[in-house]
Design an enzyme around this catalytic site. Structure first.
Site, PDB file in Angstrom:
ATOM      1  N   SER A 122      42.363  35.936  43.476  1.00 25.92           N
ATOM      2  CA  SER A 122      42.808  36.079  44.862  1.00 25.92           C
ATOM      3  C   SER A 122      41.980  37.117  45.598  1.00 25.92           C
ATOM      4  O   SER A 122      41.546  38.122  45.006  1.00 25.92           O
ATOM      5  CB  SER A 122      44.285  36.485  44.886  1.00 25.92           C
ATOM      6  N   TYR A 153      51.357  41.471  43.182  1.00 25.07           N
ATOM      7  CA  TYR A 153      50.641  40.195  43.065  1.00 25.07           C
ATOM      8  C   TYR A 153      49.149  40.453  42.879  1.00 25.07           C
ATOM      9  O   TYR A 153      48.511  39.897  41.977  1.00 25.07           O
ATOM     10  CB  TYR A 153      50.898  39.352  44.307  1.00 25.07           C
TER      11      TYR A 153
END
Length: 326
Positions: free
Chosen positions: A129, A156
């Site tokens: 990501s 995350y």
């Protein structure tokens, strides 16, 4: 037809599109997904129904954190290539549900690595990501793969960076090639309802105001899903040398301000939104901007779908399909 490709998160937004592309070019695909309730499972079922209509697709309803099951799938299916997209997504959700990320993102990634190393997998492509870059200001240059990634601002992001480090260690220790893809903001038909463009569309359709975080000053490198799939398949077909581990940005390289995205969305939907400005939320970053030169050099990757065209395609799908999956 060769050995099947394992696609994890096959009922997900990107996973479905990747599986469709592989099937379209004559590959056999095994998909695994646990259909968790993070968002509407009806939408996930509708996605996977498209794949089940294809004779060369096999679906396993399972959890990637179940290491013995993953091992059995890879071994029994004689899988040699894996596209690992399954994860617990969402920056804000991680603040209240941290253990969901420990299970799906960390234990799940480790399950895939163990299955790969014990079963002669020739290439593992996995999703990382852009959040690993942290809260960087938007400058005239995109984020590069060798930029610092030591200050994640969400759990995350921390789990995604941890997955990169796990993969680097496994590639070094056990020799199977791996490629990590740092996704920037992905949008398009069959997307995730928790993403801003999708959530805004649903709220506008219901005549509700939309909450604009960061008071509209955020910018995102919006990337249309078909362009993302081009990059994924291009990387899958070009593994690093034996024992190699490479990380690539995969984005559009044209960051767009949040208010500009909303204005374009209003145009393609033919609606106007009442906007409520809110401060930045915990875990969010002000901007994302991909330098994609490394991926371009490997695959010739070049995004083709600009934001207006992509949102027009999303709006067409939204009008046709979303009421059925709601």
């Amino acid at each position: 037809m060769g050995d099947p490709v394992l696609v994890t998160g096959a009922a997900g937004f990107i996973g479905m599109h990747v599986a469709e592309r592989l099937l379209a070019r004559g590959e056999a695909v095994i998909g695994i997904d646990n259909f968790n309730a993070y968002y509407d499972t009806g939408l996930k079922e509708a996605r996977v129904a498209r794949l089940l209509a294809r004779p060369d697709f096999i679906l396993v309803r399972g959890d990637i954190a179940d290491a013995p099951q993953v091992m059995d799938i890879v071994r029994g299916g004689k899988v040699r290539r894996i596209v690992h997209l399954a994860a617990q997504a969402g920056v804000r959700y991680s603040i209240d549900n941290p253990f969901a990320y420990e299970r799906s993102n960390l234990a799940g990634h480790l399950s895939i690595l163990e299955a790969a190393r014990h079963n002669a997998v020739t290439h593992l492509v996995y999703a990382s990501s852009s959040s690993v870059y942290g809260a960087r200001p938007l400058t005239g240059e995109g984020f590069r793969e060798d930029d610092p990634t030591v200050s994640p601002v969400s759990l995350y992001a921390a789990t995604k960076r941890a997955c990169e480090l796990l993969s680097a260690s496994y590639a070094h220790l056990y020799g199977f090639p791996q490629s990590g893809l740092r996704f920037f903001t992905v949008y398009g038909p069959w997307g995730r309802p928790d993403m801003a463009y999708f959530r805004f569309a649903e709220q506008m359709r219901r005549g509700e105001p939309i909450e604009v975080y960061g008071e509209g000053r955020m910018a995102r490198d919006f990337t249309y899903v078909d362009d993302i799939v081009d990059g994924i398949i291009g990387v899958l077909d070009r593994p690093p040398a034996q024992g190699g581990h490479e990380v690539y940005n995969i984005g559009d390289s044209h960051p767009v301000g949040l208010l500009d995205m909303i204005s374009t969305l209003e145009d393609v939907l033919g609606m106007r939104a009442e906007k409520i400005m809110r401060p930045m939320q915990a875990g969010d970053v002000p901007a994302t901007y991909a330098d994609i030169s490394k991926l371009h050099a490997l695959t010739g990757y070049k995004p083709r779908v600009m934001l207006r065209e992509g949102l027009e395609r999303f709006a067409g799908w939204f009008a046709r399909y979303r009421p059925r999956a709601a």
